[in-house]
Design a protein around this motif. Structure first.
Motif, PDB file in Angstrom:
ATOM      1  N   ALA A 140       0.847  -1.191   0.000  1.00 18.90           N
ATOM      2  CA  ALA A 140       0.000   0.000   0.000  1.00 18.90           C
ATOM      3  C   ALA A 140       0.885   1.244   0.000  1.00 18.90           C
ATOM      4  O   ALA A 140       2.042   1.195   0.415  1.00 18.90           O
ATOM      5  CB  ALA A 140      -0.911   0.001   1.224  1.00 18.90           C
ATOM      6  N   GLU A 186      -2.179   5.301   2.164  1.00 17.71           N
ATOM      7  CA  GLU A 186      -3.167   4.256   2.443  1.00 17.71           C
ATOM      8  C   GLU A 186      -2.908   3.570   3.784  1.00 17.71           C
ATOM      9  O   GLU A 186      -3.831   3.073   4.428  1.00 17.71           O
ATOM     10  CB  GLU A 186      -3.151   3.205   1.334  1.00 17.71           C
ATOM     11  N   LYS A 187      -1.659   3.542   4.217  1.00 17.34           N
ATOM     12  CA  LYS A 187      -1.282   2.807   5.417  1.00 17.34           C
ATOM     13  C   LYS A 187      -1.672   3.533   6.701  1.00 17.34           C
ATOM     14  O   LYS A 187      -1.783   4.755   6.739  1.00 17.34           O
ATOM     15  CB  LYS A 187       0.229   2.567   5.433  1.00 17.34           C
ATOM     16  N   SER A 222      -1.078  -5.210   4.190  1.00 19.32           N
ATOM     17  CA  SER A 222      -0.853  -4.016   3.375  1.00 19.32           C
ATOM     18  C   SER A 222      -0.966  -2.726   4.183  1.00 19.32           C
ATOM     19  O   SER A 222      -0.240  -1.761   3.916  1.00 19.32           O
ATOM     20  CB  SER A 222      -1.857  -3.959   2.221  1.00 19.32           C
ATOM     21  N   LEU A 223      -1.852  -2.713   5.167  1.00 16.93           N
ATOM     22  CA  LEU A 223      -2.232  -1.451   5.799  1.00 16.93           C
ATOM     23  C   LEU A 223      -1.669  -1.206   7.193  1.00 16.93           C
ATOM     24  O   LEU A 223      -1.479  -0.048   7.585  1.00 16.93           O
ATOM     25  CB  LEU A 223      -3.762  -1.380   5.892  1.00 16.93           C
ATOM     26  N   LYS A 266     -10.836   3.898   5.851  1.00 18.32           N
ATOM     27  CA  LYS A 266      -9.550   3.582   5.232  1.00 18.32           C
ATOM     28  C   LYS A 266      -9.490   2.112   4.812  1.00 18.32           C
ATOM     29  O   LYS A 266      -9.030   1.786   3.711  1.00 18.32           O
ATOM     30  CB  LYS A 266      -8.405   3.908   6.199  1.00 18.32           C
ATOM     31  N   VAL A 267      -9.963   1.215   5.664  1.00 20.48           N
ATOM     32  CA  VAL A 267      -9.950  -0.220   5.333  1.00 20.48           C
ATOM     33  C   VAL A 267     -10.933  -0.521   4.200  1.00 20.48           C
ATOM     34  O   VAL A 267     -10.604  -1.246   3.256  1.00 20.48           O
ATOM     35  CB  VAL A 267     -10.278  -1.067   6.577  1.00 20.48           C
ATOM     36  N   PHE A 318      -9.661   0.693   0.855  1.00 19.56           N
ATOM     37  CA  PHE A 318      -8.596  -0.167   0.325  1.00 19.56           C
ATOM     38  C   PHE A 318      -9.173  -1.461  -0.228  1.00 19.56           C
ATOM     39  O   PHE A 318      -8.762  -1.939  -1.292  1.00 19.56           O
ATOM     40  CB  PHE A 318      -7.562  -0.474   1.406  1.00 19.56           C
TER      41      PHE A 318
END
Length: 331
Positions: A73, A77-78, A104-105, A308-309, A312
């Motif tokens: 990511a 994004e993280k 990824s996050l 955010k999750v 993504f």
């Protein structure tokens, strides 16, 4: 024969033969009971089997040898240290997906695993479908990845004064499974309903051999059982009369059977002449397919960490994870 002599029936050799025969008979009877009754009672698609058929350690984030799909990511994004981050939980079959999202996050120190299960402080959990819905309703998880909730799971949330938001993140097929040696390859939707309603009791009635049908039913609250209730619609279930002696049929989701369990003794049936392949799910020719979801509390809809999750999961990267894991992406 002298009076002092032992009769044949009193001699040690005969007594040994009797003891040996009795022991052998005991073993044979117990094996017979196990194979005929006990083994049939072990639900191969219940919680115990799920724990055995998926090794959590194989799907952990931040591990070089993990089987998850790893998509980096961007920094935007993280999550960063000190930022609010939601607890992710879900169904066993979807662990490879949401563990990949987590990888990824999230920062690496937010996941703990003791070799058997996730730690209480870990932001990544796997409580299975029933446990995940309960955790979401009790504020022990923030986003869960599951199939649709059951009526009782929705009622429990309502008791807690909660509503769920369900965001589709991919597609999956609901499949029917038999032993690989079963000659039946295809059934119609109506034939499945007739099997589970008790109308058909022998495989010969649906194009198979003359063996009895053992129609296995999943535990209430599991994602598969909720899907099966939806499949049956208004057709009532009838307890199988041949559960101990019949040739079994069961049901689950395609990826769980083919991607996680991977048992070569299990065969996925075609439905209405269509095989449950990814392509047939994608083109919607397989008759029984549905979304799976990222689910959160409606009261959390405005929280940035939740968004955010979800963003993504719906992004090109998130959908790539869904697709490469073995499910069917929304696109």
């Amino acid at each position: 024969m002298k009076k002092s002599d032992k009769s044949f029936y009193e001699r040690p050799l005969f007594q040994f033969i009797i003891i040996f025969a009795a022991a052998a008979l005991f073993i044979i009877l117990n094996l017979g009971i196990y194979n005929t009754f006990t083994r049939r009672l072990i639900n191969p698609y219940g919680k115990t089997m799920q724990e055995k058929s998926i090794k959590i350690a194989d799907y952990l984030p931040f591990k070089d040898d993990s089987k998850i799909v790893k998509i980096p990511a961007s920094n935007e994004e993280k999550f960063t240290e000190g930022e609010a981050m939601p607890v992710l939980d879900g169904a066993t079959a979807l662990l490879p997906v949401y563990s990949a999202f987590f990888n990824s996050l999230y920062p690496e120190n937010t996941c703990s695993f003791d070799g058997k299960d996730f730690g209480a402080e870990s932001l990544l959990q796997k409580r299975n479908t029933a446990g995940a819905f309960k955790a979401l309703a009790e504020n022990k998880a923030d986003i869960i990845f599951c199939a649709k909730p059951s009526k009782k799971q929705l009622e429990y949330a309502k008791e807690k004064g909660l509503e769920f938001v369900m965001v589709p993140i991919g597609y999956e097929a609901f499949v029917f499974i038999v032993n690989k040696d079963n000659p039946v390859e295809n059934l119609s939707v109506q034939q499945i309903k007739d099997i589970y309603s008790g109308k058909y009791e022998r495989w010969s009635e649906v194009g198979g051999d003359d063996s009895k049908i053992a129609a296995l039913i999943r535990a209430e609250g599991s994602g598969s059982q909720t899907a099966m209730i939806s499949f049956m619609q208004d057709t009532p279930f009838a307890p199988s009369k041949n559960i101990f002696t019949g040739r079994a049929i069961g049901y689950s989701f395609r990826y769980y059977i083919s991607g996680i369990v991977g048992d070569s003794n299990i065969k996925l049936l075609s439905l209405e002449g269509v095989k449950p392949t990814k392509e047939n799910i994608r083109n919607k020719t397989y008759p029984v397919f549905s979304n799976f979801y990222a689910i959160y509390r409606a009261s959390d809809a405005e929280k940035k960490d939740i968004k955010k999750v979800i963003d993504f999961a719906l992004s090109k990267k998130g959908q790539q994870i869904v697709e490469e894991t073995g499910y069917v992406s929304l696109d």
